[in-house]
Motif scaffolding. Sequence first.
Motif, PDB file in Angstrom:
ATOM      1  N   PHE A 192       0.819  -1.204   0.000  1.00  0.00           N
ATOM      2  CA  PHE A 192       0.000   0.000   0.000  1.00  0.00           C
ATOM      3  C   PHE A 192       0.858   1.261   0.000  1.00  0.00           C
ATOM      4  N   GLY A 193       2.095   1.112  -0.425  1.00  0.00           N
ATOM      5  CA  GLY A 193       3.007   2.243  -0.386  1.00  0.00           C
ATOM      6  C   GLY A 193       2.557   3.427  -1.217  1.00  0.00           C
ATOM      7  N   ASN A 194       1.759   3.204  -2.258  1.00  0.00           N
ATOM      8  CA  ASN A 194       1.293   4.294  -3.107  1.00  0.00           C
ATOM      9  C   ASN A 194      -0.181   4.607  -2.895  1.00  0.00           C
ATOM     10  N   SER A 195      -0.750   4.082  -1.845  1.00  0.00           N
ATOM     11  CA  SER A 195      -2.176   4.256  -1.610  1.00  0.00           C
ATOM     12  C   SER A 195      -2.429   5.225  -0.467  1.00  0.00           C
ATOM     13  N   PRO A 196      -3.409   6.098  -0.627  1.00  0.00           N
ATOM     14  CA  PRO A 196      -3.804   6.941   0.497  1.00  0.00           C
ATOM     15  C   PRO A 196      -4.451   6.082   1.593  1.00  0.00           C
ATOM     16  N   MET A 197      -4.113   6.396   2.831  1.00  0.00           N
ATOM     17  CA  MET A 197      -4.602   5.624   3.965  1.00  0.00           C
ATOM     18  C   MET A 197      -5.055   6.569   5.067  1.00  0.00           C
ATOM     19  N   GLY A 198      -5.806   6.017   6.009  1.00  0.00           N
ATOM     20  CA  GLY A 198      -6.266   6.877   7.093  1.00  0.00           C
ATOM     21  C   GLY A 198      -6.862   6.110   8.252  1.00  0.00           C
ATOM     22  N   TRP A 199      -7.306   6.885   9.242  1.00  0.00           N
ATOM     23  CA  TRP A 199      -7.918   6.357  10.452  1.00  0.00           C
ATOM     24  C   TRP A 199      -9.305   6.962  10.644  1.00  0.00           C
ATOM     25  N   PHE A 200     -10.229   6.108  11.061  1.00  0.00           N
ATOM     26  CA  PHE A 200     -11.554   6.527  11.487  1.00  0.00           C
ATOM     27  C   PHE A 200     -11.759   6.014  12.913  1.00  0.00           C
ATOM     28  N   ARG A 201     -12.785   6.517  13.585  1.00  0.00           N
ATOM     29  CA  ARG A 201     -13.118   5.995  14.906  1.00  0.00           C
ATOM     30  C   ARG A 201     -14.636   6.018  15.088  1.00  0.00           C
ATOM     31  N   GLN A 202     -15.095   5.156  15.978  1.00  0.00           N
ATOM     32  CA  GLN A 202     -16.517   5.100  16.277  1.00  0.00           C
ATOM     33  C   GLN A 202     -16.708   4.932  17.771  1.00  0.00           C
ATOM     34  N   ALA A 203     -17.338   5.915  18.385  1.00  0.00           N
ATOM     35  CA  ALA A 203     -17.647   5.864  19.803  1.00  0.00           C
ATOM     36  C   ALA A 203     -19.020   5.227  19.991  1.00  0.00           C
ATOM     37  N   PRO A 204     -19.286   4.688  21.182  1.00  0.00           N
ATOM     38  CA  PRO A 204     -20.585   4.051  21.434  1.00  0.00           C
ATOM     39  C   PRO A 204     -21.744   5.010  21.163  1.00  0.00           C
ATOM     40  N   GLY A 205     -22.704   4.549  20.371  1.00  0.00           N
ATOM     41  CA  GLY A 205     -23.879   5.349  20.083  1.00  0.00           C
ATOM     42  C   GLY A 205     -23.669   6.457  19.079  1.00  0.00           C
ATOM     43  N   LYS A 206     -22.483   6.516  18.486  1.00  0.00           N
ATOM     44  CA  LYS A 206     -22.187   7.570  17.516  1.00  0.00           C
ATOM     45  C   LYS A 206     -21.807   6.970  16.172  1.00  0.00           C
ATOM     46  N   GLU A 207     -21.870   7.796  15.135  1.00  0.00           N
ATOM     47  CA  GLU A 207     -21.466   7.350  13.813  1.00  0.00           C
ATOM     48  C   GLU A 207     -19.939   7.322  13.707  1.00  0.00           C
ATOM     49  N   ARG A 208     -19.455   6.508  12.779  1.00  0.00           N
ATOM     50  CA  ARG A 208     -18.022   6.467  12.521  1.00  0.00           C
ATOM     51  C   ARG A 208     -17.575   7.818  11.975  1.00  0.00           C
ATOM     52  N   GLU A 209     -16.448   8.323  12.459  1.00  0.00           N
ATOM     53  CA  GLU A 209     -15.965   9.622  12.022  1.00  0.00           C
ATOM     54  C   GLU A 209     -14.501   9.563  11.605  1.00  0.00           C
ATOM     55  N   PHE A 210     -14.160  10.445  10.696  1.00  0.00           N
ATOM     56  CA  PHE A 210     -12.793  10.568  10.199  1.00  0.00           C
ATOM     57  C   PHE A 210     -11.893  11.133  11.300  1.00  0.00           C
ATOM     58  N   VAL A 211     -10.684  10.594  11.381  1.00  0.00           N
ATOM     59  CA  VAL A 211      -9.700  11.081  12.354  1.00  0.00           C
ATOM     60  C   VAL A 211      -8.505  11.728  11.649  1.00  0.00           C
ATOM     61  N   ALA A 212      -7.886  10.983  10.747  1.00  0.00           N
ATOM     62  CA  ALA A 212      -6.680  11.490  10.082  1.00  0.00           C
ATOM     63  C   ALA A 212      -6.462  10.728   8.792  1.00  0.00           C
ATOM     64  N   GLY A 213      -5.795  11.378   7.833  1.00  0.00           N
ATOM     65  CA  GLY A 213      -5.484  10.747   6.569  1.00  0.00           C
ATOM     66  C   GLY A 213      -4.094  11.117   6.103  1.00  0.00           C
ATOM     67  N   ILE A 214      -3.487  10.227   5.334  1.00  0.00           N
ATOM     68  CA  ILE A 214      -2.177  10.504   4.753  1.00  0.00           C
ATOM     69  C   ILE A 214      -2.262  10.217   3.264  1.00  0.00           C
ATOM     70  N   PHE A 215      -1.918  11.238   2.485  1.00  0.00           N
ATOM     71  CA  PHE A 215      -2.044  11.140   1.035  1.00  0.00           C
ATOM     72  C   PHE A 215      -0.910  10.300   0.457  1.00  0.00           C
ATOM     73  N   ARG A 216      -1.025   9.987  -0.804  1.00  0.00           N
ATOM     74  CA  ARG A 216       0.037   9.294  -1.507  1.00  0.00           C
ATOM     75  C   ARG A 216       1.340  10.105  -1.439  1.00  0.00           C
TER      76      ARG A 216
END
Length: 123
Positions: free
Chosen positions: A29-53
């Motif tokens: 995945f060296g050339n793929s954009p990647m990132g982190w999401f999180r989901q707290a109890p009772g809440k929707e999944r949300e974006f945390v951070a991303g790293i571009f190619r």
Amino acid sequence: QVQLVESGGGLVQAGGSLRLSCAASGRSFGNSPMGWFRQAPGKEREFVAGIFRSGTTNYADSVKGRFTISRDNAQNTMYLQMDNLKPDDTAVYYCAVRLTGSVFVASTKPDYWGQGTQVTVSS
């Protein structure tokens, strides 16, 4: 078979730090954009951070200045360094990868997800 495996979650007191890892297997995945999401109890999944190619990073306002995303392409691994943690950071954290494009932002629809790792911050 593509697989993303998170590790590094746990229980920490407010103000503490954790470092999450996301190990990828099945392809590079060296050339793929990647990132982190999180989901707290009772809440929707949300974006945390991303790293571009390109290596450019972006963060949700709620974690900016406290979290740092990085990647080691040689190890096919992505990291999330979390400092000055707050109880509101308690959630299951998921890593994700997008196979096309060059950016990873809040609206990105990942192609692969990890199984998640629990982060609990006590007050």
